[in-house]
Scaffold this active site. Sequence first.
Site, PDB file in Angstrom:
ATOM      1  N   ARG A 241       2.567 -12.340  -4.035  1.00 53.98           N
ATOM      2  CA  ARG A 241       3.620 -11.834  -3.107  1.00 53.98           C
ATOM      3  C   ARG A 241       4.308 -12.855  -2.560  1.00 53.98           C
ATOM      4  NH1 ARG A 241      -1.591 -11.436   0.300  1.00 53.98           N
ATOM      5  NH2 ARG A 241      -1.030 -12.341   2.185  1.00 53.98           N
ATOM      6  N   ASP A 333       2.540  -7.423   9.253  1.00 55.50           N
ATOM      7  CA  ASP A 333       1.047  -7.038   9.111  1.00 55.50           C
ATOM      8  C   ASP A 333       0.138  -7.127  10.094  1.00 55.50           C
ATOM      9  OD1 ASP A 333       1.582  -9.761   8.620  1.00 55.50           O
ATOM     10  OD2 ASP A 333       0.121  -9.996   7.001  1.00 55.50           O
ATOM     11  N   GLU A 533       1.058 -17.289  19.208  1.00 54.94           N
ATOM     12  CA  GLU A 533       1.636 -16.599  18.056  1.00 54.94           C
ATOM     13  C   GLU A 533       2.455 -15.536  18.315  1.00 54.94           C
ATOM     14  OE1 GLU A 533      -0.048 -14.594  13.769  1.00 54.94           O
ATOM     15  OE2 GLU A 533      -1.272 -14.430  15.720  1.00 54.94           O
TER      16      GLU A 533
END
Length: 579
Positions: A241, A333, A533
């Site tokens: 991917r 995700d 993050e």
Amino acid sequence: MALPLFPNPNQNPSFFLLFLSLYLFASMMTLANIASIDSGPIRPTTPLVIFLEKLQETAFQTYGSSDFDPKYYVDLSLKFDLKTTEKGFDEIPRSQNGSILSKDLKAFTERYFYGAGEDLIFVKPVDFVVEPDGFLPKVKNQKVRSWALEVHSLWRNLSRRVSDGVKEHPELHTLLALPGTCVVPGSRFREVYYWDSFWVIRGLLASKMYETAKAIIYNLIYLIDEYGFVLNGARAYYTNRSQPPLLSPMVHEVYKRTGDIELVKKSLPALLKEHHFWNSGCNHILSRYYAMWNEPRPESSTIDKESASKLLTLLEKQHFYREVASTAESGWDFSTRWMRNASDFTTLATTTILPVDLNAYILKIELDIAYFAKVLGESSIAQRFDEASQARKNAIKTIFWNEKMGQWLDYWLGTTSENVHKWEAWNQNQNIFASNFIPLWIDMFNSDECVVDKVVKSLEKSGLLHAAGIAASLTNSTEQWDFPNGWAPLQHMIVEGLVRSKSKEAKTLAEDIAVRWMKTNYATYMKTGAMHEKYDVRRCGEFGGGGEYVPQTGFGWTNGVVLAFLEEFGWPEDKDVDC
């Protein structure tokens, strides 16, 4: 399969564009059966990855779920060849029911493996200096300037090169042998990641680290040359991917700063290959995410198997695994954006969604290729991609734009008995996500004053704007790409789109969002000593949470966006930076 007759584009160009844009999958699959049939391509993995997944499963059974990170085990590298390691694994003492004591598994891993990340070497970037000449001239406030220099210094902490051992014995590592130095996101993300690299590069440019930025681009070009596309990350288990395709704007940004024509010459063939990758497989203008995989993701195998345990058949599980991998390819995700039922993770349906942001990114590729081709005197390529970009722009306007909402909405595909999709306005996902505003990042859209005015009003009343920035969505699902998390890439693209417009109101809103974001980054850094993050946008000074792993620090794209915002907006001497 019989294919329908295409309308004549010369008689009715608009109708032809609409027809072609939505005629996506008739040559590939029957969408009505997609829940039970999984017939797409699969890219095989390596024997090492298969064994490390087995080790991961064993470790999960031995140690339990508390503080367990499945990725750690597929990032280990072998001290001996795989056959010897497998023999050692088989010789671990086991009880009658096959279980292994934690001390025995620990002894095995210490004997046969190097630690995760030990095959990457810390390296000082060749162009790093403590305070670059001309660094952030608009930043006048000394507190903010001191912080910015600390963020700048993190490039040194995050810079790596692949060890010689990986190049000499690639079969012992899941890490891929990138040719140049790289910058990693941080924490568990020990390797290069694709779309992260765009914002890393934006920060490096603010830090005047042009050679390091170019090295990142050449690493990504290497992956295209080896695999035909840029992988999700530089690991053997990511070869099935990609991630949001942002190589062309990386090249464009570096070229604007350096005028390096050789960079453009080396990049153009790779960008043509990447464009083909994202547009291969069927006749269409618009694109989707579709991973070449229908098994658990190796880096999250135990998690995926647990999620799939409620599904009854192998075909259902394979379809779910494809959707999980395709959602990972999206970069989001995970999020309710991709779920048919927001409370049921197994209803991920990413492969049957036309995403607004992906098609904006591919439009940017087409615009950049046309630009680079003109720079290099490749007139036929330039003309082809000028035409392609115009067609995609029109398709984005036709399929995604919702005039009433003033946003671009993802489009959910349906079927007819002839297996040809027909456009219906109610197939637009009416839920509000930050991705609904990403096309504003593209100059073709932010130069349209009427569109900008509608988008600004829509964003202001969307419910996404909070004390510390833009939320990913309005749904608090515990998934990390949902409320209340805000992410650096989303802030940056939306802010940059607003800034590039001619609207004074848009520019004011852009600076307001950027200031909120920088304040929460500053406050959290002062409190925790780290860049994070993701952040909780409800409150200034709080980092984010949720998802399938603990919150990470480092952090490549967060650092890059803060430096890019400070370069764009600066910080006046008398402006308070505290929450």
